[in-house]
Design an enzyme around this catalytic site. Structure first.
Site, PDB file in Angstrom:
ATOM      1  N   THR A   2      -5.838 -10.769   2.589  1.00 11.55           N
ATOM      2  CA  THR A   2      -6.863  -9.740   2.731  1.00 11.55           C
ATOM      3  C   THR A   2      -7.011  -9.386   4.199  1.00 11.55           C
ATOM      4  OG1 THR A   2      -9.217  -9.247   2.516  1.00 11.55           O
ATOM      5  CG2 THR A   2      -8.623 -11.565   2.737  1.00 11.55           C
ATOM      6  N   LYS A  28     -15.623  -6.977  -1.275  1.00 13.05           N
ATOM      7  CA  LYS A  28     -14.502  -7.064  -0.357  1.00 13.05           C
ATOM      8  C   LYS A  28     -13.785  -5.722  -0.343  1.00 13.05           C
ATOM      9  CE  LYS A  28     -10.343  -8.191  -0.820  1.00 13.05           C
ATOM     10  NZ  LYS A  28      -9.747  -6.853  -1.035  1.00 13.05           N
ATOM     11  N   THR A  39      -8.635  -1.962  -4.829  1.00 12.51           N
ATOM     12  CA  THR A  39      -8.584  -3.098  -3.960  1.00 12.51           C
ATOM     13  C   THR A  39     -10.005  -3.529  -3.583  1.00 12.51           C
ATOM     14  OG1 THR A  39      -6.489  -2.370  -3.234  1.00 12.51           O
ATOM     15  CG2 THR A  39      -7.679  -3.823  -1.737  1.00 12.51           C
ATOM     16  N   GLU A 123      -9.909  -1.048   8.001  1.00 12.05           N
ATOM     17  CA  GLU A 123      -8.791  -1.414   8.875  1.00 12.05           C
ATOM     18  C   GLU A 123      -8.750  -0.514  10.108  1.00 12.05           C
ATOM     19  OE1 GLU A 123      -6.026  -3.102   5.231  1.00 12.05           O
ATOM     20  OE2 GLU A 123      -5.565  -1.181   6.126  1.00 12.05           O
ATOM     21  N   ASN A 246      -1.031  -1.381   9.265  1.00  8.12           N
ATOM     22  CA  ASN A 246      -0.372  -0.995   8.024  1.00  8.12           C
ATOM     23  C   ASN A 246       1.119  -0.732   8.164  1.00  8.12           C
ATOM     24  OD1 ASN A 246      -2.382  -0.839   5.765  1.00  8.12           O
ATOM     25  ND2 ASN A 246      -3.478   0.162   7.441  1.00  8.12           N
ATOM     26  N   THR A 251       5.291  -8.488  10.506  1.00  4.95           N
ATOM     27  CA  THR A 251       6.104  -9.074  11.575  1.00  4.95           C
ATOM     28  C   THR A 251       5.244  -9.822  12.583  1.00  4.95           C
ATOM     29  OG1 THR A 251       5.979  -7.024  12.820  1.00  4.95           O
ATOM     30  CG2 THR A 251       7.874  -7.321  11.377  1.00  4.95           C
TER      31      THR A 251
END
Lengths: 251, 251
Positions: A2, A28, A39, A123, A246, A251
């Site tokens: 999350t 959430k 989501t 985000e 996003n 990585t």
């Protein structure tokens, strides 16, 4: 996995017919947020005694004006959920009357505060944008306009850059599909009028920039002067951090 | 003020009934690109002799499949324009027949190449995404699905990050409103099948990442296996550079 960074919870305590009634919730969600109930997860509880059909009848309009009026990235999810559970340990609430009205208002407050916490934790979000459209033909038209403005990447990046770019707001209004008369449109950013009768109002650019810089949420108020329709929509600014989160998150 | 970084032009030379016919065009546009014929400007000329109503009848479907099938940021502009001028100095083209078909095909090629140059030069764009939806109920439904996938911020950031995130593609298909049967959906990224019958196909993650990294445009092909509807939509990846260009461009 999350991307939520903070717990999101809210509760109200109401005095209904001499009894303490609590409505509390938690939720959430931070990305893929453009709920049509997919989501995002929200769980709300109350200690009131309310029949399931009555609760559903109260929850649906509250969700329509709160959870379904937020967007982080305009990407609907497949599994937004709002669950409301009632234990029945405090007051009994019917479908109508003062008690029902008080409970409904409390429920909507919980939904709105939870929805706002999701946008605030969106985000990459640095600031929430609150778009209020008034004077529309009807509420549905006001919602259409508010959503188009709130979801516009150009409006979202302008807010991030403290840029009072009213042209971008008016363009989004234009393609929203809402009815409006360009000559009647007025726009405020915070307490500063930016557009009056479809043209630039008399304000100093640096005052507008300062208002945007200081505000969170940033309030955009659009008056269409056509009717009584009104709606509020909450979104977030668009930032490099959203793109990073996003694109290179693995990585 | 323009954010275009390169000139955008294209021309074809056709052999129609023994005569050389030229169709050439140029255009501008890099941001606020989601044309419904509104910041994008395109000017196309030809030396053929074609009646205005015939030209309009050929231009409209060509624009529908080209300029109106691109998006940089999903923000419609107020003043997209495609102008087509004919000097009448080469062949005469009627409304029907082989000459008309050859001319129409040439015109669509010019429109498509110009539209692609706009996406390629889109603000912050590093790579073009070509979304091809096949097997839809009809062409309109295919376009709906292709646009939703192409405009999804989560698909656009995934491509930027070389992330073969097929879940994001299927989610956008889901909220597009297009008819589909999840169990029949197949997805290819370049020549690599990623989804087969709605579930992950047998591929190696690093192969998919490599395909995305090497490709531009990145080809996403979605087979719905329902009907004969098909559409292609072109968009760009979403990058930190887009956000910077649209937030701090004045400083």
């Amino acid at each position: 996995l999350t991307t939520d960074t903070v717990p999101k919870e809210y509760a109200v305590e109401l005095d209904i017919e001499g009894k303490r009634v609590r409505i509390g919730g938690c939720c959430k969600g931070a990305g893929m947020i453009s709920p049509k109930m997919a989501t995002m997860l929200a769980f709300i509880t109350t200690d009131a005694e309310v029949a399931p059909t009555v609760l559903q009848g109260m929850l649906r309009p509250a969700v329509a004006r709160t959870f379904n009026c937020i967007s982080v990235d305009a990407d609907q999810s497949t599994n937004d959920t709002v669950l409301l559970l009632a234990s029945g340990r405090s007051a009994r609430i019917g479908a109508d009357g003062e008690a029902a009205a008080a409970f409904s208002a409390g429920l909507e407050e919980v939904c709105r505060e939870l929805a706002l916490q999701i946008v605030r934790d969106g985000e990459g979000t640095t600031r929430v944008i609150e778009v209020r459209v008034k004077g529309a033909k009807d509420d549905a038209d006001a919602h259409r306009a508010a959503r188009a403005i709130g979801e516009s990447l150009l409006v979202k990046t302008a807010v991030y850059g403290n840029d009072p770019n009213w042209g971008r707001v008016l363009v989004a209004l234009g393609y929203s599909g809402a009815d409006f008369d360009p000559d009647r449109v007025a726009l405020w950013m915070e307490d500063l009028q930016i557009v009056n009768g479809g043209v630039r109002a008399d304000y100093r650019e640096e005052d507008a920039e300062q208002r945007l810089q200081d505000a969170s949420p940033v309030h955009l108020v659009i008056e269409l002067a056509l009717g009584d329709g009104a709606a509020t929509f909450w979104s977030s600014d668009m930032t490099e951090a959203y793109v990073r989160e996003n694109s290179v998150y693995r990585t």
